[in-house]
Design an enzyme around this catalytic site. Structure first.
Site, PDB file in Angstrom:
ATOM      1  N   ARG A   1       9.245  -0.919   0.707  1.00 35.73           N
ATOM      2  CA  ARG A   1       8.016  -0.445   1.148  1.00 35.73           C
ATOM      3  C   ARG A   1       7.726  -1.270   2.392  1.00 35.73           C
ATOM      4  O   ARG A   1       7.690  -2.676   2.119  1.00 35.73           O
ATOM      5  CB  ARG A   1       7.100  -0.605   0.018  1.00 35.73           C
ATOM      6  CG  ARG A   1       5.511  -0.691   0.633  1.00 35.73           C
ATOM      7  CD  ARG A   1       5.100   0.665   0.910  1.00 35.73           C
ATOM      8  NE  ARG A   1       5.118   1.763   0.065  1.00 35.73           N
ATOM      9  CZ  ARG A   1       4.062   2.313  -0.648  1.00 35.73           C
ATOM     10  NH1 ARG A   1       2.764   1.555  -0.837  1.00 35.73           N
ATOM     11  NH2 ARG A   1       4.108   3.182  -1.268  1.00 35.73           N
TER      12      ARG A   1
ATOM     13  N   ARG B   1       1.230   2.556  -7.790  1.00 33.92           N
ATOM     14  CA  ARG B   1       1.738   3.580  -8.322  1.00 33.92           C
ATOM     15  C   ARG B   1       3.380   3.674  -8.026  1.00 33.92           C
ATOM     16  O   ARG B   1       4.009   3.662  -8.934  1.00 33.92           O
ATOM     17  CB  ARG B   1       1.177   4.685  -7.596  1.00 33.92           C
ATOM     18  CG  ARG B   1       0.757   5.940  -8.404  1.00 33.92           C
ATOM     19  CD  ARG B   1       0.058   6.891  -7.644  1.00 33.92           C
ATOM     20  NE  ARG B   1      -1.056   6.007  -6.726  1.00 33.92           N
ATOM     21  CZ  ARG B   1      -1.984   5.392  -6.991  1.00 33.92           C
ATOM     22  NH1 ARG B   1      -2.590   5.919  -8.009  1.00 33.92           N
ATOM     23  NH2 ARG B   1      -2.625   4.984  -5.988  1.00 33.92           N
TER      24      ARG B   1
ATOM     25  N   LYS C   1       6.976 -17.780   4.368  1.00 33.57           N
ATOM     26  CA  LYS C   1       7.583 -18.972   5.193  1.00 33.57           C
ATOM     27  C   LYS C   1       8.134 -18.664   6.620  1.00 33.57           C
ATOM     28  O   LYS C   1       8.688 -19.365   7.166  1.00 33.57           O
ATOM     29  CB  LYS C   1       8.715 -19.653   4.274  1.00 33.57           C
ATOM     30  CG  LYS C   1       8.005 -20.104   2.959  1.00 33.57           C
ATOM     31  CD  LYS C   1       9.404 -20.658   2.370  1.00 33.57           C
ATOM     32  CE  LYS C   1       8.941 -20.965   0.777  1.00 33.57           C
ATOM     33  NZ  LYS C   1      10.089 -21.494  -0.006  1.00 33.57           N
TER      34      LYS C   1
END
Lengths: 326, 180
Positions: free
Chosen positions: A122, A72, A100
């Protein structure tokens, strides 16, 4: 026609956001929140046009940096960016150098070397956006950091409530579910109390954070008390992925004691709104009949998310007033 | 601070423009008025009233906010963003003749933005430009089709249009200093 003329007479108390970043609702005044919501109304209209695109952010580059799964929020930001004509770049964990072993700060500095104008972040760690805000010149928009804040979700929730109820002041909002792990809760209680709503939070005692009362909300573990006479019932997902201990016996028992059923909903006001920031666990925090029922505005929330994020992107593109022009 | 148009003068100019619109378009079929926010909107509504009085027909009227189309939006690295307001065009502009209404025509940049914005709503049959005041100093090849008053100005003067609906009185004032 008459409504339009009364609307153009009013000049809002604040006409610009004077921040470089949007890290949390904490940093916003009630007037700034109102400005975002008013701007989002204009942005919502853009989404109803045959050509859903305006040139406002032409030439701006926005990086969507998502270290946690999201459907969303990420698509919502991306659509918002595209509707404003920004160039967008999506970076998801699985395909980035993070696997990595690169640190968040190094990833951000490397991205910054390519001169983006904004970074939408986020991250699973609370405060990740604040770290980036200190080391990056780009505007940082918090798309959810750990258990801390998710400001654009709170803004779109407020927009959705205001659309139906005309104003936030004086409303009783019940927020029920996994309070402890919820960044949506932390952003929402700050926004709602700033705008004059009365907030009652509800969940198992083990999931009520001890610091929640300092925001001026009431807390209960009796779901019927929370729902009684509520104008808005907002349900929060039980976040099993963040739970390391045993907070309640079973999901079935949680539903029996706290789940939002049609029967419990009858205690609320007759024009109650049912909200959920998603993703929903049907049969855990919410019964399917309620999620799909006439009081549910859950899909309106998703639709409004695009308009609210367009407003935030647009308003932040001006930068902080006191900064030196580069 | 000379008043260059008073309330009577404004209302006579708008009445004349309404008659010119009817004459030039041979009626008001296929017409729609779109006012540019902020002060173009009440002017468009007044013209709609006049057109109704003259022809007995309603002309659809809308409001256009051009902020997101401004050519100076992202010119400065840092600075507060101008306020965005809602565009309200509740009718299809396809195959209609659009009467675009603004208070002052100056550089032509607002009109350019308004043309771009309008065309995102559809493909009108034509667009005609109505302004209450044309103060000259064009920076783009744009010309008004209907003008309330041509007002020679110098660039260091500013033209203030005040309207009853927004400012509590009707007048156009020429002020010294500051670009409008």
């Amino acid at each position: 026609m008459t409504t339009a003329s009364s609307e153009i007479d009013q000049k809002p108390a604040v006409t610009a956001l004077r921040h470089k970043d949007l890290l949390g609702i904490t940093d916003l005044t009630p007037e700034e929140i109102a400005l975002v919501l008013d701007t989002a109304e204009a942005m919502k209209e853009v989404g109803t046009r045959p050509i859903k695109k305006v040139p406002a952010l032409r030439g701006k580059t926005v990086v969507n940096l998502f270290f946690e799964p999201s459907t969303r929020t990420r698509t919502s930001f991306e659509i918002a960016e595209k509707r404003l004509s920004a160039d967008t770049l999506n970076i998801a964990i699985g395909t980035s150098s993070v696997v990595k072993g690169e640190t968040l700060a190094d990833t951000a500095l490397n991205l910054e070397a390519m001169s983006p104008d904004m970074i939408v972040l986020r991250h699973s760690s609370s405060g990740a956006c604040h770290l980036l805000s200190r080391i990056c010149r780009s505007a940082i928009i918090n798309a959810g950091d750990g258990m801390h804040e998710h400001p654009t979700q709170a803004l779109l929730d407020a927009f959705t409530i205001r659309e139906r109820k005309k104003q936030l002041a004086g409303l009783k909002v019940a927020i029920i579910g996994d309070l402890l792990h919820s960044r949506v809760l932390r952003s929402n209680i700050q926004l709602l109390t700033k705008m004059g709503a009365k907030v009652c939070v509800c969940g198992p005692p083990t999931l009520i954070p001890t610091d929640v009362l300092r925001f001026g909300v009431s807390a209960t573990s009796v779901v019927e008390d929370a729902v009684a006479e509520a104008d808005v019932v907002m349900l929060l997902r039980i976040q099993l992925e963040r739970m390391e201990g045993a907070y309640f016996p079973s999901l079935r028992e949680y539903f029996r004691v706290f789940g939002m059923t049609e029967e419990r909903l009858r205690l609320a006001k007759s024009d109650v709104m049912i909200m959920h920031p998603g993703p929903m666990n049907r049969g855990v925090e919410i019964a399917s009949e309620v999620a799909d029922g006439p009081y549910s505005v859950i899909l309106d929330q998703v639709a409004n998310g695009v308009a609210v994020r367009m407003a935030v992107l647009y308003l932040l593109a001006g930068g902080a007033e006191h900064e030196d022009a580069a | 601070m000379p008043v260059v148009m008073d309330a009577d003068r404004i209302s006579r100019s708008l009445a004349r423009i309404a008659h010119e619109i009817v004459e030039r378009n041979k009626g008001v079929n296929e017409l729609a008025l779109v006012g540019v926010r902020t002060r173009g909107v009440p002017i468009a509504k007044r013209l709609a009233r006049s057109l109704r009085e003259i022809t007995g027909h309603d002309v659809p009227t809308g409001a256009l906010d051009i902020t997101l189309y401004r050519d100076d939006l992202m010119r400065h690295a840092v600075g507060p963003q101008p306020l965005v307001r809602r565009t309200e065009i509740q009718f299809s502009i396809d195959d209609r003749k659009i009467l675009l209404v603004d208070d002052v025509l100056y550089t032509g940049r607002t009109t350019r933005a308004a043309l771009d914005a309008l065309i995102d709503y559809g493909r009108p049959k034509g667009i005609q430009l109505i302004v209450l005041v044309d103060r000259g100093h064009r920076e783009l090849p744009i010309k008004a089709d209907y003008v309330g008053k041509n007002l020679p100005t110098s660039p260091d003067e500013s033209v203030q249009v005040r309207l009853l609906e927004i400012d509590g009185q009707d007048e156009v004032v020429l002020e010294q200093g500051g670009a409008s």
